[in-house]
Design a protein around this motif. Sequence first.
Motif, PDB file in Angstrom:
ATOM      1  N   VAL A  16     -53.316 -35.113  71.372  1.00 39.84           N
ATOM      2  CA  VAL A  16     -53.388 -33.737  71.865  1.00 39.84           C
ATOM      3  C   VAL A  16     -54.293 -32.896  70.967  1.00 39.84           C
ATOM      4  CG1 VAL A  16     -52.056 -31.638  72.358  1.00 39.84           C
ATOM      5  CG2 VAL A  16     -51.167 -33.884  73.036  1.00 39.84           C
ATOM      6  N   LYS A  17     -54.187 -33.071  69.644  1.00 35.77           N
ATOM      7  CA  LYS A  17     -55.077 -32.323  68.750  1.00 35.77           C
ATOM      8  C   LYS A  17     -56.537 -32.630  69.045  1.00 35.77           C
ATOM      9  CE  LYS A  17     -53.949 -33.231  64.551  1.00 35.77           C
ATOM     10  NZ  LYS A  17     -53.496 -33.439  63.177  1.00 35.77           N
ATOM     11  N   GLN A  18     -56.880 -33.883  69.221  1.00 38.06           N
ATOM     12  CA  GLN A  18     -58.268 -34.255  69.491  1.00 38.06           C
ATOM     13  C   GLN A  18     -58.763 -33.630  70.793  1.00 38.06           C
ATOM     14  OE1 GLN A  18     -60.427 -35.602  67.342  1.00 38.06           O
ATOM     15  NE2 GLN A  18     -58.664 -35.395  65.986  1.00 38.06           N
ATOM     16  N   ALA A  19     -57.918 -33.571  71.801  1.00 37.21           N
ATOM     17  CA  ALA A  19     -58.315 -32.978  73.083  1.00 37.21           C
ATOM     18  C   ALA A  19     -58.647 -31.495  72.932  1.00 37.21           C
ATOM     19  CB  ALA A  19     -57.210 -33.174  74.124  1.00 37.21           C
ATOM     20  N   VAL A  20     -57.814 -30.753  72.203  1.00 31.54           N
ATOM     21  CA  VAL A  20     -58.089 -29.318  72.058  1.00 31.54           C
ATOM     22  C   VAL A  20     -59.240 -29.068  71.091  1.00 31.54           C
ATOM     23  CG1 VAL A  20     -55.812 -28.540  72.820  1.00 31.54           C
ATOM     24  CG2 VAL A  20     -56.184 -28.969  70.404  1.00 31.54           C
ATOM     25  N   PHE A  21     -59.396 -29.933  70.070  1.00 30.05           N
ATOM     26  CA  PHE A  21     -60.564 -29.809  69.190  1.00 30.05           C
ATOM     27  C   PHE A  21     -61.858 -30.027  69.983  1.00 30.05           C
ATOM     28  CE2 PHE A  21     -57.974 -31.357  65.264  1.00 30.05           C
ATOM     29  CZ  PHE A  21     -57.549 -30.056  64.997  1.00 30.05           C
ATOM     30  N   LEU A  22     -61.886 -31.044  70.828  1.00 29.93           N
ATOM     31  CA  LEU A  22     -63.077 -31.329  71.636  1.00 29.93           C
ATOM     32  C   LEU A  22     -63.397 -30.178  72.595  1.00 29.93           C
ATOM     33  CD1 LEU A  22     -62.653 -35.118  72.449  1.00 29.93           C
ATOM     34  CD2 LEU A  22     -64.442 -34.060  71.058  1.00 29.93           C
ATOM     35  N   ALA A  23     -62.373 -29.431  73.000  1.00 30.98           N
ATOM     36  CA  ALA A  23     -62.570 -28.281  73.891  1.00 30.98           C
ATOM     37  C   ALA A  23     -63.009 -27.034  73.135  1.00 30.98           C
ATOM     38  CB  ALA A  23     -61.294 -28.010  74.677  1.00 30.98           C
ATOM     39  N   GLY A  24     -63.025 -27.091  71.799  1.00 30.88           N
ATOM     40  CA  GLY A  24     -63.540 -25.966  71.016  1.00 30.88           C
ATOM     41  C   GLY A  24     -62.542 -25.260  70.117  1.00 30.88           C
ATOM     42  N   ALA A  25     -61.285 -25.654  70.129  1.00 31.12           N
ATOM     43  CA  ALA A  25     -60.302 -25.018  69.242  1.00 31.12           C
ATOM     44  C   ALA A  25     -60.457 -25.554  67.823  1.00 31.12           C
ATOM     45  CB  ALA A  25     -58.886 -25.278  69.736  1.00 31.12           C
ATOM     46  N   GLY A  26     -59.964 -24.794  66.848  1.00 30.02           N
ATOM     47  CA  GLY A  26     -59.948 -25.237  65.465  1.00 30.02           C
ATOM     48  C   GLY A  26     -61.253 -25.071  64.720  1.00 30.02           C
ATOM     49  N   ALA A  27     -62.173 -24.270  65.252  1.00 30.20           N
ATOM     50  CA  ALA A  27     -63.458 -24.041  64.583  1.00 30.20           C
ATOM     51  C   ALA A  27     -63.405 -22.731  63.800  1.00 30.20           C
ATOM     52  CB  ALA A  27     -64.580 -23.992  65.612  1.00 30.20           C
ATOM     53  N   MET A  28     -63.770 -22.815  62.527  1.00 32.37           N
ATOM     54  CA  MET A  28     -63.795 -21.639  61.649  1.00 32.37           C
ATOM     55  C   MET A  28     -65.046 -21.715  60.780  1.00 32.37           C
ATOM     56  SD  MET A  28     -59.818 -21.526  60.397  1.00 32.37           S
ATOM     57  CE  MET A  28     -60.079 -20.041  59.451  1.00 32.37           C
ATOM     58  N   GLY A  29     -66.025 -20.863  61.056  1.00 35.27           N
ATOM     59  CA  GLY A  29     -67.244 -20.863  60.261  1.00 35.27           C
ATOM     60  C   GLY A  29     -67.932 -22.212  60.300  1.00 35.27           C
ATOM     61  N   ASP A  30     -68.139 -22.808  59.120  1.00 35.09           N
ATOM     62  CA  ASP A  30     -68.815 -24.095  59.009  1.00 35.09           C
ATOM     63  C   ASP A  30     -67.850 -25.277  59.051  1.00 35.09           C
ATOM     64  OD1 ASP A  30     -71.280 -22.856  58.812  1.00 35.09           O
ATOM     65  OD2 ASP A  30     -71.208 -22.757  56.625  1.00 35.09           O
ATOM     66  N   TYR A  31     -66.670 -25.088  59.624  1.00 32.67           N
ATOM     67  CA  TYR A  31     -65.651 -26.138  59.688  1.00 32.67           C
ATOM     68  C   TYR A  31     -65.165 -26.308  61.115  1.00 32.67           C
ATOM     69  CZ  TYR A  31     -65.516 -25.562  54.644  1.00 32.67           C
ATOM     70  OH  TYR A  31     -65.859 -25.498  53.326  1.00 32.67           O
ATOM     71  N   ASP A  32     -64.765 -27.530  61.453  1.00 35.05           N
ATOM     72  CA  ASP A  32     -64.112 -27.756  62.731  1.00 35.05           C
ATOM     73  C   ASP A  32     -62.878 -28.622  62.506  1.00 35.05           C
ATOM     74  OD1 ASP A  32     -64.946 -30.421  62.524  1.00 35.05           O
ATOM     75  OD2 ASP A  32     -66.327 -30.319  64.213  1.00 35.05           O
ATOM     76  N   SER A  33     -62.126 -28.860  63.553  1.00 33.96           N
ATOM     77  CA  SER A  33     -60.890 -29.654  63.488  1.00 33.96           C
ATOM     78  C   SER A  33     -59.891 -29.078  62.491  1.00 33.96           C
ATOM     79  CB  SER A  33     -61.201 -31.115  63.144  1.00 33.96           C
ATOM     80  OG  SER A  33     -62.060 -31.680  64.107  1.00 33.96           O
ATOM     81  N   CYS A  34     -59.851 -27.737  62.376  1.00 33.81           N
ATOM     82  CA  CYS A  34     -58.937 -27.059  61.454  1.00 33.81           C
ATOM     83  C   CYS A  34     -57.613 -26.753  62.161  1.00 33.81           C
ATOM     84  CB  CYS A  34     -59.540 -25.736  60.985  1.00 33.81           C
ATOM     85  SG  CYS A  34     -61.135 -25.876  60.167  1.00 33.81           S
ATOM     86  N   CYS A  35     -56.515 -27.092  61.514  1.00 35.65           N
ATOM     87  CA  CYS A  35     -55.207 -26.721  62.039  1.00 35.65           C
ATOM     88  C   CYS A  35     -54.179 -26.761  60.921  1.00 35.65           C
ATOM     89  CB  CYS A  35     -54.782 -27.637  63.185  1.00 35.65           C
ATOM     90  SG  CYS A  35     -54.285 -29.302  62.711  1.00 35.65           S
ATOM     91  N   TRP A  36     -53.014 -26.261  61.218  1.00 35.82           N
ATOM     92  CA  TRP A  36     -51.858 -26.351  60.337  1.00 35.82           C
ATOM     93  C   TRP A  36     -50.761 -26.954  61.184  1.00 35.82           C
ATOM     94  CZ3 TRP A  36     -46.864 -24.362  60.252  1.00 35.82           C
ATOM     95  CH2 TRP A  36     -46.202 -24.488  59.021  1.00 35.82           C
ATOM     96  N   GLN A  37     -49.984 -27.857  60.599  1.00 31.65           N
ATOM     97  CA  GLN A  37     -48.919 -28.496  61.364  1.00 31.65           C
ATOM     98  C   GLN A  37     -47.707 -28.726  60.480  1.00 31.65           C
ATOM     99  OE1 GLN A  37     -51.359 -31.877  62.448  1.00 31.65           O
ATOM    100  NE2 GLN A  37     -50.229 -33.224  61.069  1.00 31.65           N
TER     101      GLN A  37
END
Length: 102
Positions: A16-37
Amino acid sequence: MYSLVFYVPETHLEQVKQAVFLAGAGAMGDYDSCCWQVKGQGQFRPIDGASPFLGKVGELEYVDEYRVEMVLADGVKSEVISALLSAHPYEEVAYHLIPILY
Protein backbone atom coordinates in the motif's frame (compact mmCIF):
# COMPACT_ATOMS: atom_id res chain seq x y z
CA MET A 1 -0.56 20.30 1.17
CA TYR A 2 -2.29 17.54 3.06
CA SER A 3 -1.39 15.00 5.67
CA LEU A 4 -2.63 11.52 4.77
CA VAL A 5 -3.10 9.07 7.62
CA PHE A 6 -4.21 5.51 6.99
CA TYR A 7 -4.34 2.16 8.76
CA VAL A 8 -3.21 -1.01 7.02
CA PRO A 9 -2.64 -4.61 8.13
CA GLU A 10 1.00 -5.56 8.54
CA THR A 11 0.70 -8.06 5.68
CA HIS A 12 -0.04 -5.26 3.16
CA LEU A 13 2.04 -2.41 4.59
CA GLU A 14 4.72 -2.18 1.89
CA GLN A 15 2.33 -2.85 -1.00
CA VAL A 16 0.00 0.00 0.00
CA LYS A 17 2.85 2.42 0.77
CA GLN A 18 4.42 1.80 -2.63
CA ALA A 19 1.10 2.43 -4.39
CA VAL A 20 0.57 5.82 -2.74
CA PHE A 21 4.24 6.78 -3.19
CA LEU A 22 3.97 6.01 -6.92
CA ALA A 23 0.86 8.23 -7.05
CA GLY A 24 2.86 11.15 -5.63
CA ALA A 25 2.44 11.02 -1.84
CA GLY A 26 5.41 11.26 0.52
CA ALA A 27 7.38 13.85 -1.46
CA MET A 28 9.10 16.61 0.52
CA GLY A 29 11.60 18.88 -1.22
CA ASP A 30 14.47 16.75 -2.54
CA TYR A 31 13.11 13.55 -0.93
CA ASP A 32 10.46 11.02 -1.83
CA SER A 33 8.97 7.92 -0.18
CA CYS A 34 8.80 9.82 3.14
CA CYS A 35 6.43 8.58 5.83
CA TRP A 36 6.09 7.87 9.52
CA GLN A 37 4.60 4.62 10.74
CA VAL A 38 3.82 2.94 14.01
CA LYS A 39 2.50 -0.54 14.76
CA GLY A 40 -0.64 -1.01 16.82
CA GLN A 41 -3.72 -3.16 17.10
CA GLY A 42 -6.99 -2.42 15.36
CA GLN A 43 -10.37 -3.91 16.05
CA PHE A 44 -13.64 -4.14 14.14
CA ARG A 45 -16.80 -6.20 13.88
CA PRO A 46 -18.21 -6.83 10.40
CA ILE A 47 -21.99 -6.48 10.36
CA ASP A 48 -24.61 -8.00 8.06
CA GLY A 49 -23.88 -7.16 4.45
CA ALA A 50 -20.10 -6.91 4.94
CA SER A 51 -17.59 -8.95 2.97
CA PRO A 52 -14.61 -8.73 5.34
CA PHE A 53 -11.02 -9.34 4.24
CA LEU A 54 -10.39 -10.63 7.80
CA GLY A 55 -12.78 -12.00 10.38
CA LYS A 56 -16.38 -13.14 10.23
CA VAL A 57 -19.65 -11.25 10.19
CA GLY A 58 -20.87 -10.62 13.72
CA GLU A 59 -17.54 -11.44 15.41
CA LEU A 60 -15.11 -8.94 16.90
CA GLU A 61 -11.73 -9.12 15.14
CA TYR A 62 -8.33 -7.85 16.31
CA VAL A 63 -5.49 -7.32 13.83
CA ASP A 64 -1.93 -6.01 13.90
CA GLU A 65 -1.99 -2.86 11.79
CA TYR A 66 0.22 0.11 11.04
CA ARG A 67 -0.78 3.75 11.22
CA VAL A 68 1.03 5.43 8.33
CA GLU A 69 1.35 9.20 7.90
CA MET A 70 2.72 11.17 4.94
CA VAL A 71 2.28 14.47 3.16
CA LEU A 72 0.96 15.06 -0.31
CA ALA A 73 0.46 18.04 -2.58
CA ASP A 74 -3.01 19.17 -3.58
CA GLY A 75 -2.28 18.32 -7.22
CA VAL A 76 -1.95 14.57 -6.54
CA LYS A 77 -4.78 14.20 -4.01
CA SER A 78 -7.19 12.33 -6.31
CA GLU A 79 -4.51 9.98 -7.66
CA VAL A 80 -3.21 9.18 -4.17
CA ILE A 81 -6.64 8.40 -2.70
CA SER A 82 -7.48 6.26 -5.73
CA ALA A 83 -4.18 4.37 -5.34
CA LEU A 84 -4.81 3.89 -1.60
CA LEU A 85 -8.29 2.48 -2.15
CA SER A 86 -7.15 0.22 -5.00
CA ALA A 87 -4.10 -1.24 -3.21
CA HIS A 88 -5.65 -1.63 0.25
CA PRO A 89 -7.14 -5.05 1.06
CA TYR A 90 -10.02 -3.82 3.26
CA GLU A 91 -13.56 -3.36 2.00
CA GLU A 92 -13.79 -0.11 4.01
CA VAL A 93 -10.47 1.75 4.24
CA ALA A 94 -9.96 3.93 7.32
CA TYR A 95 -8.04 7.07 6.39
CA HIS A 96 -7.83 10.80 7.14
CA LEU A 97 -6.92 13.55 4.71
CA ILE A 98 -6.03 16.62 6.77
CA PRO A 99 -5.28 20.04 5.23
CA ILE A 100 -1.95 21.50 6.34
CA LEU A 101 -2.16 25.23 7.01
CA TYR A 102 1.11 27.13 6.85
